[in-house]
Design a protein around this motif. Sequence first.
Motif, PDB file in Angstrom:
ATOM      1  N   SER A   1      20.820  11.507  43.364  1.00 56.58           N
ATOM      2  CA  SER A   1      19.467  10.467  43.569  1.00 56.58           C
ATOM      3  C   SER A   1      18.735  11.347  44.238  1.00 56.58           C
ATOM      4  CB  SER A   1      19.613   9.443  43.783  1.00 56.58           C
ATOM      5  OG  SER A   1      20.015   9.353  45.807  1.00 56.58           O
ATOM      6  N   LEU A   2      17.926  12.333  43.666  1.00 59.47           N
ATOM      7  CA  LEU A   2      17.075  13.666  44.043  1.00 59.47           C
ATOM      8  C   LEU A   2      15.176  12.508  43.575  1.00 59.47           C
ATOM      9  CD1 LEU A   2      19.364  16.711  43.483  1.00 59.47           C
ATOM     10  CD2 LEU A   2      19.051  14.750  45.592  1.00 59.47           C
ATOM     11  N   SER A   3      15.310  11.965  43.129  1.00 64.96           N
ATOM     12  CA  SER A   3      13.997  11.577  42.621  1.00 64.96           C
ATOM     13  C   SER A   3      13.795  10.352  43.198  1.00 64.96           C
ATOM     14  CB  SER A   3      13.195  11.487  41.295  1.00 64.96           C
ATOM     15  OG  SER A   3      14.849  10.564  40.519  1.00 64.96           O
ATOM     16  N   ASP A   4      14.471   9.922  43.826  1.00 62.64           N
ATOM     17  CA  ASP A   4      13.791   8.553  44.458  1.00 62.64           C
ATOM     18  C   ASP A   4      12.954   8.141  45.465  1.00 62.64           C
ATOM     19  OD1 ASP A   4      15.285  10.093  46.575  1.00 62.64           O
ATOM     20  OD2 ASP A   4      17.278   8.110  47.049  1.00 62.64           O
ATOM     21  N   ILE A   5      13.132   9.216  46.679  1.00 64.38           N
ATOM     22  CA  ILE A   5      11.710   8.708  47.538  1.00 64.38           C
ATOM     23  C   ILE A   5      10.528   8.692  46.832  1.00 64.38           C
ATOM     24  CG2 ILE A   5      10.832  10.377  49.104  1.00 64.38           C
ATOM     25  CD1 ILE A   5      13.834   8.945  49.851  1.00 64.38           C
ATOM     26  N   ALA A   6      10.692  10.106  45.766  1.00 61.61           N
ATOM     27  CA  ALA A   6       9.411  10.257  45.022  1.00 61.61           C
ATOM     28  C   ALA A   6       8.571   8.651  44.275  1.00 61.61           C
ATOM     29  CB  ALA A   6       9.102  11.572  43.935  1.00 61.61           C
ATOM     30  N   ALA A   7      10.063   8.161  43.171  1.00 65.02           N
ATOM     31  CA  ALA A   7       9.299   6.536  42.791  1.00 65.02           C
ATOM     32  C   ALA A   7       9.194   5.845  43.493  1.00 65.02           C
ATOM     33  CB  ALA A   7      10.304   6.940  42.103  1.00 65.02           C
ATOM     34  N   ILE A   8       9.959   5.678  44.735  1.00 64.96           N
ATOM     35  CA  ILE A   8       9.691   4.194  45.590  1.00 64.96           C
ATOM     36  C   ILE A   8       8.425   4.760  46.582  1.00 64.96           C
ATOM     37  CG2 ILE A   8      10.519   3.019  47.272  1.00 64.96           C
ATOM     38  CD1 ILE A   8      13.782   3.457  45.521  1.00 64.96           C
ATOM     39  N   SER A   9       8.506   5.410  46.695  1.00 67.17           N
ATOM     40  CA  SER A   9       6.958   6.209  48.039  1.00 67.17           C
ATOM     41  C   SER A   9       5.967   5.537  46.755  1.00 67.17           C
ATOM     42  CB  SER A   9       7.508   7.317  48.510  1.00 67.17           C
ATOM     43  OG  SER A   9       6.738   8.055  46.946  1.00 67.17           O
ATOM     44  N   ALA A  10       5.742   5.665  46.487  1.00 64.17           N
ATOM     45  CA  ALA A  10       5.164   5.312  45.081  1.00 64.17           C
ATOM     46  C   ALA A  10       3.291   3.898  45.152  1.00 64.17           C
ATOM     47  CB  ALA A  10       4.516   6.606  43.839  1.00 64.17           C
ATOM     48  N   ILE A  11       5.081   3.493  45.422  1.00 61.92           N
ATOM     49  CA  ILE A  11       4.990   1.778  44.962  1.00 61.92           C
ATOM     50  C   ILE A  11       3.970   0.954  46.698  1.00 61.92           C
ATOM     51  CG2 ILE A  11       5.837  -0.517  44.650  1.00 61.92           C
ATOM     52  CD1 ILE A  11       8.100   1.075  43.321  1.00 61.92           C
ATOM     53  N   PRO A  12       2.865   0.125  46.232  1.00 64.70           N
ATOM     54  CA  PRO A  12       2.708   0.640  47.133  1.00 64.70           C
ATOM     55  C   PRO A  12       3.293  -1.458  47.910  1.00 64.70           C
ATOM     56  CG  PRO A  12       1.301  -0.190  45.651  1.00 64.70           C
ATOM     57  CD  PRO A  12       2.492  -0.020  44.927  1.00 64.70           C
ATOM     58  N   GLY A  13       3.688  -0.933  49.248  1.00 66.17           N
ATOM     59  CA  GLY A  13       3.772  -2.555  50.338  1.00 66.17           C
ATOM     60  C   GLY A  13       5.747  -2.204  49.777  1.00 66.17           C
ATOM     61  N   ILE A  14       6.027  -0.993  50.433  1.00 71.91           N
ATOM     62  CA  ILE A  14       7.507  -1.139  50.257  1.00 71.91           C
ATOM     63  C   ILE A  14       7.985   0.049  51.479  1.00 71.91           C
ATOM     64  CG2 ILE A  14       8.527   0.621  48.229  1.00 71.91           C
ATOM     65  CD1 ILE A  14      10.738  -1.418  48.726  1.00 71.91           C
ATOM     66  N   LYS A  15       9.051  -0.537  52.427  1.00 71.29           N
ATOM     67  CA  LYS A  15       9.392   1.924  53.284  1.00 71.29           C
ATOM     68  C   LYS A  15      10.320   1.809  53.137  1.00 71.29           C
ATOM     69  CE  LYS A  15       7.515  -1.648  57.324  1.00 71.29           C
ATOM     70  NZ  LYS A  15       7.394  -2.374  58.184  1.00 71.29           N
ATOM     71  N   ILE A  16      10.603   3.138  53.757  1.00 66.02           N
ATOM     72  CA  ILE A  16      11.308   4.242  53.304  1.00 66.02           C
ATOM     73  C   ILE A  16      11.942   4.763  54.638  1.00 66.02           C
ATOM     74  CG2 ILE A  16      11.966   6.187  52.311  1.00 66.02           C
ATOM     75  CD1 ILE A  16       9.684   5.560  49.732  1.00 66.02           C
ATOM     76  N   TYR A  17      13.050   4.419  54.671  1.00 67.10           N
ATOM     77  CA  TYR A  17      13.647   5.263  56.120  1.00 67.10           C
ATOM     78  C   TYR A  17      15.477   5.979  55.223  1.00 67.10           C
ATOM     79  CZ  TYR A  17      11.894   1.896  58.249  1.00 67.10           C
ATOM     80  OH  TYR A  17      10.562   0.573  58.252  1.00 67.10           O
ATOM     81  N   LEU A  18      15.241   7.087  56.020  1.00 66.37           N
ATOM     82  CA  LEU A  18      16.451   8.093  55.239  1.00 66.37           C
ATOM     83  C   LEU A  18      17.318   8.345  57.373  1.00 66.37           C
ATOM     84  CD1 LEU A  18      15.206   8.418  53.293  1.00 66.37           C
ATOM     85  CD2 LEU A  18      16.213  10.532  53.349  1.00 66.37           C
ATOM     86  N   PRO A  19      17.931   7.541  57.624  1.00 68.73           N
ATOM     87  CA  PRO A  19      18.967   7.633  59.048  1.00 68.73           C
ATOM     88  C   PRO A  19      19.866   8.659  58.495  1.00 68.73           C
ATOM     89  CG  PRO A  19      19.742   6.100  58.116  1.00 68.73           C
ATOM     90  CD  PRO A  19      18.914   6.233  56.640  1.00 68.73           C
ATOM     91  N   SER A  20      20.051   9.735  60.058  1.00 67.93           N
ATOM     92  CA  SER A  20      20.967  10.839  59.831  1.00 67.93           C
ATOM     93  C   SER A  20      22.466  10.860  60.707  1.00 67.93           C
ATOM     94  CB  SER A  20      19.991  11.702  60.581  1.00 67.93           C
ATOM     95  OG  SER A  20      20.263  11.558  61.981  1.00 67.93           O
ATOM     96  N   ASP A  21      22.210   9.709  61.632  1.00 68.19           N
ATOM     97  CA  ASP A  21      23.359   9.519  62.404  1.00 68.19           C
ATOM     98  C   ASP A  21      23.659   7.781  62.774  1.00 68.19           C
ATOM     99  OD1 ASP A  21      22.383   8.840  64.555  1.00 68.19           O
ATOM    100  OD2 ASP A  21      23.304  10.233  65.776  1.00 68.19           O
ATOM    101  N   ARG A  22      25.294   7.786  63.250  1.00 62.75           N
ATOM    102  CA  ARG A  22      25.441   5.820  63.242  1.00 62.75           C
ATOM    103  C   ARG A  22      25.061   6.189  64.146  1.00 62.75           C
ATOM    104  NH1 ARG A  22      30.518   6.792  67.880  1.00 62.75           N
ATOM    105  NH2 ARG A  22      30.230   8.726  68.780  1.00 62.75           N
TER     106      ARG A  22
END
Lengths: 275, 311
Positions: free
Chosen positions: B120-141
């Motif tokens: 999944s190497l285009s997910d951030i690009a695709a989803i960030s282009a939709i207004p009204g949804i947040k995106i998070y990528l955590p890095s550890d537990r």
Amino acid sequence: MNYNAFSYDLRKDVADMIYSGKGGHIGGDMSVMEILVTLYFRVMNISPDNFGSTDHDRFILSKGHCIEALYAVLAAKGFFPIDEVKKNYLRFGTEFIGHPNVKIPGIEINGGSLGHGLSVAVGMALAAKMNGSGSRVYVVMGDGELAEGQVWEAAMAASHYHLDNLCAVIDRNRLQISGSTEEVMHQENIARRWSSFGWRVIDVENGNDSDSLYRAFMRAKNNRFRPTVIIAETVKGYGSKIMENKADWHHRVPTEKEYREMISEFQKRKEACWE
Amino acid sequence: MNMTADRAVICKTLIERAKTDRDIVVLCSDSRGSASMSAFAESFPEQFIEVGIAEQNLVGIAAGLAKCGKKPFVCSPACFLSARSYEQIKIDCAYSGTNVKLVGISGGVSYGALGMSHHSLSDIAAISAIPGIKIYLPSDRFETEFLTNFLLEDTAPAYIRIGRNPVPDIYSAGYKFEKDKAVKLKSGSDIAIIVCGETVKPAYDAANLLEREGISAAVLDMYCLKPLDEKSLIETASGVKAVVTVEEHSPYGGLGSMVSAVLSKSCPKKVLSLSLPDSPVISGSSAEIFRYYGLDAEGIKASIIRLLEEL
């Protein structure tokens, strides 16, 4: 109350919207009208007072392009004034756009892409079961819409989870934008398709007759362990000879002459409902 | 060194919270094993919904549940969830404003050798282009646990991408994260490295390697991609000579693009974006792929040294 006659009043509202807004999906609006009137005025526990609470019935117009019919019904139900719709429908900056959206009171979910509604309805029916709520979930789909694969994903899940609180209605008008549904993508034996997915199927021979639809909805309510699909045999463009059974009226805007003719015919047919 | 997979942390946190919150619902698409959600399904079978291999239906059902007051967490491989359900994410979640949390598991190149169908190497690009949804990528537990609890309180739809593999600790118990605020892991005056998800650790290690060579690198963990913490980004970038972004994503529309857009407007700096290529990705484990494309600590360090020489 004569609900078939009442449906002609709302057909006039739809024709007004489309004629003045210069756009809309008039053919499907006309075929689905008695289905919506019967649900909102005879079957569903839903009103501006209880909308947004946890236990009212739920409705999704999955064939979202027929929003004009839903606007007319929601206005008649008191969600907003019909004049507000007629004045704003399709105008610059309006919330009364050509597909369902949640900014309009009474609308649960945005629409506009076919095949989504049944899945959302499955989620609502599951939530009602989890919450121990007696609310029922209704979703209206077009027959052309059934070519969407997602419909059948949702059909599988609904029977898997025994969602007897879910009732789908197919507005079986046999026409879609390019022509006959049977020519575009054959779907005869539609009842067998649904029953093979574990649904109870109720056929309504005259899907533009409110009493026939009402009886089907009451039978669906008493159904246990399985979801129900009502296949309502309707006429696209129902209400005026100008439009009836003509695919090009899927989203045609009437000329002034056609508009006057259809309004006049709605009135005549309304009066005939009382005979 | 502790190694914990973020997916296990989400499951554990949801189990803990579900003890007192009957509205939490987990949905899987035949993915409960890979999502580490079997324990949740066993602990709360009445709050777990198996949808089968049907991602469009999965997201639509979640939207319906949310409309009726439930708090659905959809756990499905990021490659399928972000692409196969894209329109359901757009219309049923974002446009309709339903409280659906989409957990993209095995994100990026977690499934490395299974091939690009599973990346999944285009997910951030695709989803960030939709207004009204947040995106998070955590890095550890620790960050994942904070984020899960935060998402249970927040009512906006969100997409969370996590990796498959156990990851080392970056933070420690008791660290006070702030919602939608990037974490400055390290201060620095030569270079700022902006990272998220599984690139945080190699970037942090690279910064420590650079320090030994007399190069001062700041590291900013931008776990909140949308809304992007522009304030912390500008603050961090304003004190350095150049900025480097490192991401497990295509070169288009991800962290590098977002950072460049903000800095070009508010704090013009040279920005070097390290990412996976816009070409078929080599097969291998995550670690092997990261190393091949210079996204491991040594690769990041080498890129930064080259960049500083060019300035």
